[in-house]
Write a protein that holds these residues in place. Structure first.
Motif: not given
Length: 727
Positions: A137-143, A158-161, A171-175
């Motif tokens: 899992v590759t992730a972004l955690r945000v408070e 991510l939105a610009a992919v 794969a691009r999202f994961a990178d």
């Protein structure tokens, strides 16, 4: 194009509290749309059960992307009271991702999960990828109540992919969510902040409040040199800046846990408050915080330190003034430089004390990244000379696993524990076997002779802690790791900054598992300066001349590791005296061995042959006699200097004599420096050939001879070979 402000607003909106008929997943739909997914539809009970989500989520929705891309929007279920590991939103999101990949492996899964607590909402944007029998899992955690610039920048990227193929898009999202994607921006910001700090150093007589920028203000630098001929050198300035930056970054990890006056923006708020009160951040913020608060028990703090609020007493030596800081104690960092560090580095990036693993990678700054960042801040020429280079986490994990598998190869039960989950392993080992294995783990002594920033030691500490947990050790992870650090983990490196970072990462590995929520309940950190030593393992000798018994040294080190306050200083003095006594004893034993060899050689030379004639000494024998005499004199002079109080050189036989008494280290692990001989001074090459057999006759020469090939550069054994021989 999504702007930074719009991205931050989308992330913050996930904190919207559901009331009445409001769908709790509704705030997540806008994020899914900017990522290129279609409208989300609710997942009924049958679908959630089929995907294994019925116990992990309260409500879920599914959105369709291009091809096989799917997005799960989920409101995480409250964790059961009897399942402590599930309390972490990170672990629960990982379980949701694993369940999706297991139940629907033909889909490419993305996740948006929210964990709603009384103290705030955590949003997790994750990409799940099957890998080596597990789910990565590759992730972004945000408070959601505190969205940082780095969070918004990641969502905007991510939105610009633009890839339309589903595999490439996934794969691009994961990178983008890989930790390394954030790392590049963080390294550049940190390097600029350290340069600014180093160049801003001044004395109180100089103009304050104006920092030298990253490009360098040569006019101010020249004025400083004329006004203060006794000024820190360029290297000393940089080391002082690195010390300040590393302490502030350590505090960023504590801030992320809410341990600095229970505020997540403690450093920024305090910086602004002091600037509004007239500045002088070095004197009014850094020094009271570092030395008067974090290094002083609460009841002994001065008024300026108590003004910082509920800040824990950490001990451990991280916030004790170093010799370099004491030497240049009148020099200060400019306000602009300190503000730049806090605002441009700490407040713009998200920090997590969880290091990257095979199963989880997060778009946040973790302790392993600090080691990599500070290694990159060393001069490139110094890195090449010392062989200080970054070791990837995958290689660290593979090496540690192979080392433990080899160490316990005669214990099948341990191999089961190393390869299975805790639940599966709990029934595979009997109570007697568990007790025996725990005793064996507690008796381990592990060293990395070129530890660098501590990657191998940190990972090994975590694995040993996991083994103890699977063996039914009832203590919490924080207590187990403190105990392992105080007894089993050792390291050596010739770079003081590397030793500093190694200690910092080991401390963080303990802190992250501490269950305390209030700063006043956090136990002090262990003292590691007698476990992680500044020294050269190659010149540190062996255990050949160590004393046969060293119980006193072992007890003193373990007591010192857990001590604080005045008791810590008393034990440190006692420990230093004991190490000095053993250093003198080792020198005496070495000198006696040289004298015995010299007497034996003289006896042979003074004897007569079969015909009654005296032997004529050969040239090599005369040289050997001269060498033995000279070396004995040098050892006598060194003994005299130690008696007079000279600094102790690093020696294994004196500083780790207790380990020698237990037949040496159980495990030697690490990635030794890779330095070719031509990069070393001639005198050092000559000494290496004299000291190490592998440097005199490289092991691959025999193979070249058998193959009928020339030896070529075969005699130029790399420095790593000498480390293997020393190990």
């Amino acid at each position: 194009m999504l702007t930074l402000r719009s991205a931050a607003r989308l992330l913050a909106r996930a904190d919207a509290r559901p009331d009445g008929a409001l769908n709790p997943c509704m705030p997540l739909r806008a994020i899914g749309e900017v990522l290129g997914f279609g409208p989300a539809a609710p997942a009924d009970a049958a679908i959630r059960r089929a995907l294994g989500l019925d116990t992990l989520t309260r409500r879920a929705e599914l959105a369709t992307g291009t091809g096989s891309l799917r997005l799960l929007l989920a409101d995480l279920a409250a964790p059961p009271a009897d399942a402590l590991p599930l309390h972490d939103a990170r672990e629960r999101t990982r379980r949701v991702a694993a369940s999706l990949c297991r139940s629907a492996p033909d889909r490419l899964w993305c996740l948006l999960t929210v964990d709603r607590r009384a103290d705030g909402t955590t949003l997790c944007l994750a990409i799940a990828t099957p890998a080596q029998g597990t789910t990565r899992v590759t992730a972004l955690r945000v408070e959601c109540t505190r969205v940082l610039d780095s969070d918004a920048e990641t969502l905007r990227t991510l939105a610009a992919v633009g890839e339309t193929d589903d595999l490439l898009r996934h794969a691009r999202f994961a990178d983008i969510l890989q930790r390394d994607a954030l790392g590049g921006r963080f390294y550049r910001a940190l390097e600029q902040a350290v340069d600014t700090l180093a160049q801003s150093l001044h004395t109180p007589q100089q103009t304050r409040g104006r920092a030298v920028d990253a490009t360098g203000d040569t006019a101010l630098a020249a004025t400083t040199a004329r006004a203060h001929p006794r000024a820190p050198s360029r290297e000393e300035r940089r080391e002082l800046a690195l010390l300040c930056a590393s302490r502030c970054l350590f505090l960023a990890f504590l801030e992320a846990k809410g341990w600095l006056d229970q505020r997540r923006d403690f450093l920024l708020t305090e910086t602004v408050k002091q600037l509004e009160a007239g500045g002088r951040l070095h004197d009014r913020l850094l020094r009271p915080l570092f030395f008067g608060t974090l290094n002083t028990p609460a009841r002994q703090r001065a008024a300026a330190a108590r003004a910082c609020g509920a800040v824990p007493f950490l001990n451990g030596g991280l916030f004790s003034p170093t010799a370099l800081e004491r030497r240049w104690h009148r020099w200060r960092f400019a306000d602009d430089a300190v503000t730049h560090l806090v605002v441009a580095v700490i407040d713009r990036h998200r920090f997590t004390a969880h290091e990257e693993s095979v199963q989880w990678s997060e778009a946040a700054v973790d302790p392993e990244m600090l080691g990599r960042a500070f290694e990159g801040l060393m001069a490139s020429s110094e890195r090449r000379r010392s062989g200080s280079f970054y070791t990837p986490p995958a290689l660290v994990g593979h090496t540690v696993h192979a080392a433990l598998t080899t160490l316990f190869r005669d214990v099948p039960e341990a191999l089961v524990l190393l390869g299975e989950t805790a639940a599966a392993a709990s029934t595979a080992v009997s109570p007697d076997q568990r007790d025996a294995l725990r005793a064996r783990i507690e008796a381990l002594r592990v060293i990395d002779p070129a530890c660098g920033s501590g990657a191998f030691l940190v990972h090994l500490l975590e694995q040993l802690d996991t083994l103890l947990a699977r063996l039914g050790d009832p203590r919490d992870a924080h207590t187990r790791r403190r105990d392992l650090l105080a007894r089993s983990i050792f390291g050596v490196d010739r770079q003081p900054m590397a030793v500093w970072l190694c200690e910092l990462r080991l401390w963080l590995s303990v802190i992250i598992e501490c269950p305390a929520t209030h700063p006043d309940r956090i136990p002090p950190l262990p003292n590691l300066d007698h476990h992680i030593r500044v020294g050269d393992s190659l010149t540190g000798g062996s255990f050949q001349f160590a004393a046969p018994s060293a119980r006193t040294l072992s007890r003193l080190r373990e007591r010192y590791a857990q001590a604080a306050g005045a008791r810590k200083h008393r034990l440190a003095d006692t420990l230093d005296r004991e190490e000095r006594r053993r250093a003198v004893s080792e020198l005496s034993r070495r000198r006696e061995a040289l004298q015995r060899e010299r007497r034996t050689l003289l006896t042979v030379l003074r004897g007569r042959d079969l015909f009654g004639d005296r032997r004529r000494p050969q040239r090599a024998e005369r040289l050997r006699l001269d060498t033995l005499r000279q070396r004995a004199r040098e050892l006598a002079a060194e003994t005299h200097r130690l008696h007079l109080g000279a600094a102790l050189p690093f020696r294994f036989a004196s500083m780790f004599a207790d380990v020698a008494a237990h037949h040496g280290f159980s495990l030697v692990i690490g990635n030794p420096p890779w330095v070719r001989p031509h990069a070393l001074p001639a005198s050092e090459r000559q000494w290496l050939r004299h000291e190490f057999r592998v440097m005199r006759a490289a092991t691959w020469q025999a193979g070249a001879t058998r193959a009928g090939a020339g030896a070529g550069f075969g005699a130029q054994a790399d420095l790593a070979a000498a480390f293997v021989e020393r190990s």
